[in-house]
Scaffold this active site. Sequence first.
Site, PDB file in Angstrom:
ATOM      1  N   GLU C 128     159.088   6.106 -72.499  1.00  0.00           N
ATOM      2  CA  GLU C 128     160.168   7.085 -72.643  1.00  0.00           C
ATOM      3  C   GLU C 128     159.578   8.477 -72.493  1.00  0.00           C
ATOM      4  O   GLU C 128     158.362   8.639 -72.524  1.00  0.00           O
ATOM      5  CB  GLU C 128     160.845   6.913 -74.002  1.00  0.00           C
ATOM      6  CG  GLU C 128     161.500   5.558 -74.133  1.00  0.00           C
ATOM      7  CD  GLU C 128     162.129   5.357 -75.503  1.00  0.00           C
ATOM      8  OE1 GLU C 128     161.908   6.218 -76.390  1.00  0.00           O
ATOM      9  OE2 GLU C 128     162.839   4.350 -75.668  1.00  0.00           O
ATOM     10  N   TRP C 157     159.295   7.309 -66.103  1.00  0.00           N
ATOM     11  CA  TRP C 157     158.192   6.791 -65.288  1.00  0.00           C
ATOM     12  C   TRP C 157     158.430   5.345 -64.862  1.00  0.00           C
ATOM     13  O   TRP C 157     157.493   4.554 -64.773  1.00  0.00           O
ATOM     14  CB  TRP C 157     156.862   6.837 -66.046  1.00  0.00           C
ATOM     15  CG  TRP C 157     156.541   8.127 -66.726  1.00  0.00           C
ATOM     16  CD1 TRP C 157     156.337   8.310 -68.054  1.00  0.00           C
ATOM     17  CD2 TRP C 157     156.376   9.409 -66.137  1.00  0.00           C
ATOM     18  NE1 TRP C 157     156.054   9.617 -68.330  1.00  0.00           N
ATOM     19  CE2 TRP C 157     156.085  10.328 -67.154  1.00  0.00           C
ATOM     20  CE3 TRP C 157     156.468   9.905 -64.815  1.00  0.00           C
ATOM     21  CZ2 TRP C 157     155.877  11.693 -66.929  1.00  0.00           C
ATOM     22  CZ3 TRP C 157     156.265  11.254 -64.593  1.00  0.00           C
ATOM     23  CH2 TRP C 157     155.966  12.125 -65.642  1.00  0.00           C
ATOM     24  N   ARG C 244     148.576  -6.269 -66.059  1.00  0.00           N
ATOM     25  CA  ARG C 244     147.436  -5.375 -65.828  1.00  0.00           C
ATOM     26  C   ARG C 244     146.525  -5.897 -64.739  1.00  0.00           C
ATOM     27  O   ARG C 244     145.798  -5.138 -64.115  1.00  0.00           O
ATOM     28  CB  ARG C 244     146.572  -5.341 -67.092  1.00  0.00           C
ATOM     29  CG  ARG C 244     147.078  -4.474 -68.146  1.00  0.00           C
ATOM     30  CD  ARG C 244     146.108  -4.536 -69.291  1.00  0.00           C
ATOM     31  NE  ARG C 244     146.892  -4.270 -70.469  1.00  0.00           N
ATOM     32  CZ  ARG C 244     146.930  -5.031 -71.537  1.00  0.00           C
ATOM     33  NH1 ARG C 244     146.190  -6.120 -71.603  1.00  0.00           N
ATOM     34  NH2 ARG C 244     147.695  -4.706 -72.535  1.00  0.00           N
ATOM     35  N   GLN C 337     133.583  13.171 -51.077  1.00  0.00           N
ATOM     36  CA  GLN C 337     132.341  13.949 -51.048  1.00  0.00           C
ATOM     37  C   GLN C 337     131.559  13.672 -49.776  1.00  0.00           C
ATOM     38  O   GLN C 337     131.023  14.573 -49.131  1.00  0.00           O
ATOM     39  CB  GLN C 337     131.500  13.583 -52.285  1.00  0.00           C
ATOM     40  CG  GLN C 337     130.383  14.542 -52.588  1.00  0.00           C
ATOM     41  CD  GLN C 337     130.882  15.900 -53.049  1.00  0.00           C
ATOM     42  OE1 GLN C 337     132.043  16.053 -53.429  1.00  0.00           O
ATOM     43  NE2 GLN C 337     130.035  16.904 -52.980  1.00  0.00           N
ATOM     44  N   GLU C 364     150.764   1.317 -66.802  1.00  0.00           N
ATOM     45  CA  GLU C 364     150.548  -0.031 -67.339  1.00  0.00           C
ATOM     46  C   GLU C 364     149.566  -0.008 -68.509  1.00  0.00           C
ATOM     47  O   GLU C 364     148.766  -0.910 -68.679  1.00  0.00           O
ATOM     48  CB  GLU C 364     150.041  -0.968 -66.237  1.00  0.00           C
ATOM     49  CG  GLU C 364     151.040  -1.088 -65.115  1.00  0.00           C
ATOM     50  CD  GLU C 364     151.476  -2.511 -64.833  1.00  0.00           C
ATOM     51  OE1 GLU C 364     151.138  -3.427 -65.608  1.00  0.00           O
ATOM     52  OE2 GLU C 364     152.158  -2.706 -63.834  1.00  0.00           O
TER      53      GLU C 364
END
Lengths: 313, 224, 381
Positions: C128, C157, C244, C337, C364
């Site tokens: 939220e 989100w 995940r 880089q 997550e």
Amino acid sequence: MVLVVLDHDGNKLRKGTLEALTRARRLAEGLGEKVAGVLLAEERAPLEEARKYVDILYTATLGPYTAERWAAGVLAAAKEGAKAVVAPSSRQSRTYLGRVAYALKAGLLEDTLDSSLEGGEVHATRYAYLNRVTQRVKAPLPVVLTVKPNTTPLAEPLGTSAEVVPLSVPQVPTVEVLERVAEEKKGVSLTEANVVVTGGRGMGGPEAFKLVEELAALLGGAVGATRAVVDAGWRPYGEQVGQTGKTVQPALYIALGVSGAVQHLAGMNKSKYIVAVNKDPEAPIFKHADYGIVGDVHQVLPALIEAAKKLKD
Amino acid sequence: MDLSGATLILDQMDEYAVEEALRLKEKHGGEAIVVGFGPERAEEAIRTALAMGMDRGVHVVFEGFADPVAVAEALVPVLQEEAPTLVLTGGQQADWDSQALGAALAEGLGVPVVAWTTAIELEGDTARAKHDLDEGAEWVRVRLPALFTTQQGLNEPRYPTLPGIMKAKKKEIRKVQAEVRPKAVLLSEEIQEKARLGRILDGKDPVAAAEELVRLLHEEAKVI
Amino acid sequence: MPIDFSLTEEQKQLQALARRFAKEVIMPVAREYDEKEEVPWPIIEKLHEVGLLNAIIPEEYGGMGLKMLDEVIVGEELAYACMGIYTIPMASNLGITPVLLAGSEEQKARFLRPLTEKPALAAFALSEPGNGSDAAALKTRAVRQGDHYVLNGTKMWISNGGEAEWVVVFATLNPELRHKGVVALVVEKGTPGFQAVKIHGKMGQRASGTYELVFEDVKVPVENRLGEEGEGFKIAMQTLNKTRIPVAAGSVGVARRALDEAKKYAKEREAFGRPIAEFQAIQFKLADMLMGIETARAYTYYAAWLADQGLPHAHASAIAKAYASEVAFEAANQAIQIHGGYGYVREFPVEKLLRDVKLNQIYEGTNEIQRLIIARHVLSE
């Protein structure tokens, strides 16, 4: 004998045929054999010219080309005692000779760069894996060998005129030719083209690309463009070669007025041969080129077109 | 050159052959069989064809180099057993860069070959097809059975979808040991080095430089 | 049980399919969708066509029944081409997982089957505006009224929130009960009072649609409740324990892409007369990248294996997610880089990798939360 398939356009022997003759003569010499030619025609063939290049000439008029008819024609000649069948490489010849090789149970050496006789066997060099690998192969006689264009010196006439032996070629089950279509040159696809000619910012403007197109057409290739040129709106995105465009791997990549920024190199540096034309001798592209010209592309390009035209004839 | 660790995938040219077989089957019915020739690990390529939708496969197992004529000789009895109406194969093999397999197979089977096909329409006992010649193209009619070699432009090969991959698990791949008698022998293979030649010419005289460049490309590089 | 690090035939085929899809369908357009911040529906449709969308849905509901390890294989390949685009099917699986874990047979059939019949997405709404990590402090309120719940509040989100056919929304029946008061409700698209507002200006993963979801007196039928009242938090946590793992796979894909781009550039770019790939400074960076990729992948496969075996995998998935995202971020960083100035411009693909994969450290479950999970596991033994 060593049998050469004499490819022609109805009026003249093709250049590839003269290369095949050179290869055939080398093999024949090594074997102590004669060189025979087989001249197959749809309607017309350069009979008198062909007679000058071989020791004996087999002929047949077969009607419209089909792989089965041409295979039957070659086999009819080969039955007269061929130890090797040599022909210039083309899609058609590689097709009918595939049939011939099977019928003769011959060793097939396709699209060779060179060939020689060693210890009674024919050795040859050719490319594989989409032109990225060089192979040395060999096969015992009988052998069917096709000759890659532009690899071999052209044979000279022998100074004699060969005996002509008409062949009796059996009818074979084959396709019925319905209609021939002359292909409008739909542009070669960039990613499949054997030759890519790319114009960069150094071309100066969109009009200069007409010459780029001309050179590409002459060489049977596709036109490419750098990102700078596409961003400037001179050429469509579909022609963009490089990091954010297409990746190409042609046998010949010609970069005109291209500086050689890394983004562009990423899209073409696996090309077999890279040629660069740029007026700046320090341009990075030259470090990645096999051949190049330091000069004004507006003068060099027309000269290249002329030289390429001359080569075609 | 060492291929022992490489994954063998379905030849892109053969993909057009597989796709065409699937389209013909979808339109006309029948069975679509994929025949592969090569070492054990070539099975993966056969599975890919099954995942695209072919009904079953035959794997003629052989390790090592075999020229196209020897391959054709090994495959002819297998094909005769299957008695196909059409045989399709890629116009050029991406490993040996050979164009002979289709023609050699056709000779062995005693059927006509339509090489470099860009369209096929079945008409009962015959087929109408468009194919490339060295210059231009032509439409032909051929009695079936016949053999067609395929290329880009014939169709757009489908992806082996995930459902297809799972169905392929259950499809049969019959293994056959082959009598292979190669005549051509591979002596050596080398990847071509990519070091650039760096032959840069002075363009002060553009015409002379251009002519020299074209000469080099023709005679030395042999690329035009 | 013997350890076997090889993939099965089908897994290899699956990998080949995903890799080819990534290269032919996603790579050519990834940059464009990133620049436009637009959801690539043509790609979603094509994913559905080849069977890669919502593929974890079991076969009995019309799905492909892919296992976690299969998802991981696919995830790495798709993310290699674009992490933002991969997040779309990944987040759809995130929405599907609570239904699989806690839904009844009837609910599974009702909610999952439609996702196999056409290109369609699901979503998962836990965070939220006022709480992300402190998930139990959620404020979206559900009040039972006879045969339905009335939902009020805002979620933030939410990936796929505006595109999804339905969203699993976690709401509280009683804030005082904290995590014991949470209920999981499936809210269908188009329900009156439910609005999705797209969040613009994201740093990366811009092809993925991220939304603020607003619920104003939204009526959700009781039949849309997953599990029992009060079980919602457990369902959310169990879901995240699993989901995940594909995030970790995505990170590995991005890291691998970073390495490939860096390697390509280093071989071409010259300095001091040689390709920079010949300098130790560059070589060490490339080596570090590979070290990270190989270890992250191996561990992600292990976490996936645990999940597929039905073994406890909460801390393993946390390790995989945190570790892989940090490996990938560093790899993208070093890839920039190595590219020097060119790494800093959008024309080269590496700056996007960094922008994209930064989010993998945040969503997550932030990497900080992952570390709490891991520490809890350490201290519990």
